[in-house]
Design a protein around this motif. Structure first.
Motif, mmCIF file in Angstrom:
data_model
loop_
_atom_site.group_PDB
_atom_site.id
_atom_site.type_symbol
_atom_site.label_atom_id
_atom_site.label_comp_id
_atom_site.label_asym_id
_atom_site.label_seq_id
_atom_site.Cartn_x
_atom_site.Cartn_y
_atom_site.Cartn_z
ATOM 1 N N GLU A 1 52.396 41.631 62.240
ATOM 2 C CA GLU A 1 52.225 42.853 63.154
ATOM 3 C C GLU A 1 54.399 42.986 62.566
ATOM 4 O O GLU A 1 54.836 42.387 62.788
ATOM 5 C CB GLU A 1 52.320 43.130 64.186
ATOM 6 N N SER B 1 57.852 43.870 64.461
ATOM 7 C CA SER B 1 58.299 43.240 65.768
ATOM 8 C C SER B 1 58.709 44.441 66.317
ATOM 9 O O SER B 1 59.166 45.864 65.457
ATOM 10 C CB SER B 1 59.201 41.999 65.578
ATOM 11 N N TYR B 2 59.896 44.930 67.466
ATOM 12 C CA TYR B 2 60.343 45.991 68.217
ATOM 13 C C TYR B 2 61.374 46.448 67.562
ATOM 14 O O TYR B 2 61.247 47.541 66.935
ATOM 15 C CB TYR B 2 60.509 46.022 69.116
ATOM 16 N N VAL B 3 62.343 45.752 67.278
ATOM 17 C CA VAL B 3 63.786 45.899 66.198
ATOM 18 C C VAL B 3 63.084 46.377 64.975
ATOM 19 O O VAL B 3 63.471 47.264 64.491
ATOM 20 C CB VAL B 3 64.238 44.139 66.063
ATOM 21 N N GLU B 4 61.553 45.672 64.279
ATOM 22 C CA GLU B 4 61.933 46.245 62.915
ATOM 23 C C GLU B 4 60.823 47.392 63.241
ATOM 24 O O GLU B 4 61.535 48.435 62.160
ATOM 25 C CB GLU B 4 60.850 45.307 62.292
ATOM 26 N N LYS B 5 60.566 48.196 64.061
ATOM 27 C CA LYS B 5 60.257 49.425 64.709
ATOM 28 C C LYS B 5 61.191 50.468 63.955
ATOM 29 O O LYS B 5 61.465 51.027 63.792
ATOM 30 C CB LYS B 5 59.016 49.556 65.282
ATOM 31 N N LEU B 6 61.733 49.880 65.306
ATOM 32 C CA LEU B 6 62.985 50.537 65.107
ATOM 33 C C LEU B 6 63.677 50.849 64.168
ATOM 34 O O LEU B 6 64.499 52.106 63.900
ATOM 35 C CB LEU B 6 64.387 50.287 66.890
ATOM 36 N N GLU B 7 63.846 49.643 63.203
ATOM 37 C CA GLU B 7 64.385 49.941 62.351
ATOM 38 C C GLU B 7 64.143 50.965 60.933
ATOM 39 O O GLU B 7 64.954 51.861 60.646
ATOM 40 C CB GLU B 7 65.266 48.584 61.019
ATOM 41 N N GLU C 1 62.080 53.569 61.892
ATOM 42 C CA GLU C 1 61.941 54.853 62.285
ATOM 43 C C GLU C 1 63.663 55.547 62.645
ATOM 44 O O GLU C 1 64.181 56.809 61.451
ATOM 45 C CB GLU C 1 61.525 54.482 63.905
#
Length: 130
Positions: free
Chosen positions: A93, A95-101, A103
């Motif tokens: 899954e 991470s929050y930072v990877e999802k933001l990157e 996006e």
């Protein structure tokens, strides 16, 4: 004939069958910017078939840059997976930072596309085209 006039015999012999999405976008935008026909564009960029450019244009109009990305072709394989006995590993899954990157990357691509579209529309308005 236009291929020969544009590049001579070497252009008739050169047959590149794989094109990057960026190259496809450049061909389409160059064609629009310089008001070229399919034949002229194919000769300019050494593309043997004018239908190729026409297909790219339709995909670009319908799906934007993502329509120009390579897609798997042909019928899917019917071979059974050899990893039946292996335990499937759960997907990692993000991470929050990877999802933001991800996006941010997606939004930058959309922003760049909109900027190019806006510049093209301005150019067309200056030329009196709608």
């Amino acid at each position: 004939i236009s291929h020969y006039e544009h590049g001579g015999i070497p252009q008739l012999l050169h047959k590149n069958r794989k094109y990057t999405p960026i190259f496809k976008q450049k061909v389409i935008e160059y064609k629009w910017l310089h008001h070229l026909s399919l034949n002229q564009s194919a000769a300019k960029f050494s593309i043997p078939n004018t239908g190729t450019i026409s297909t790219w244009e339709k995909l670009y109009h319908s799906y934007g840059f993502s329509g120009l990305l390579a897609k798997k072709r042909g019928r899917p394989s019917m071979k059974k997976s050899k990893s039946k006995n292996k335990v499937n590993k759960p997907k990692k899954e993000l991470s929050y930072v990877e999802k933001l990157e991800q996006e941010v990357y997606q939004l930058r691509m959309e922003n760049d596309l909109l900027k190019k579209w806006h510049a093209l529309m301005k150019q067309w308005e200056k030329e009196g085209r709608h």
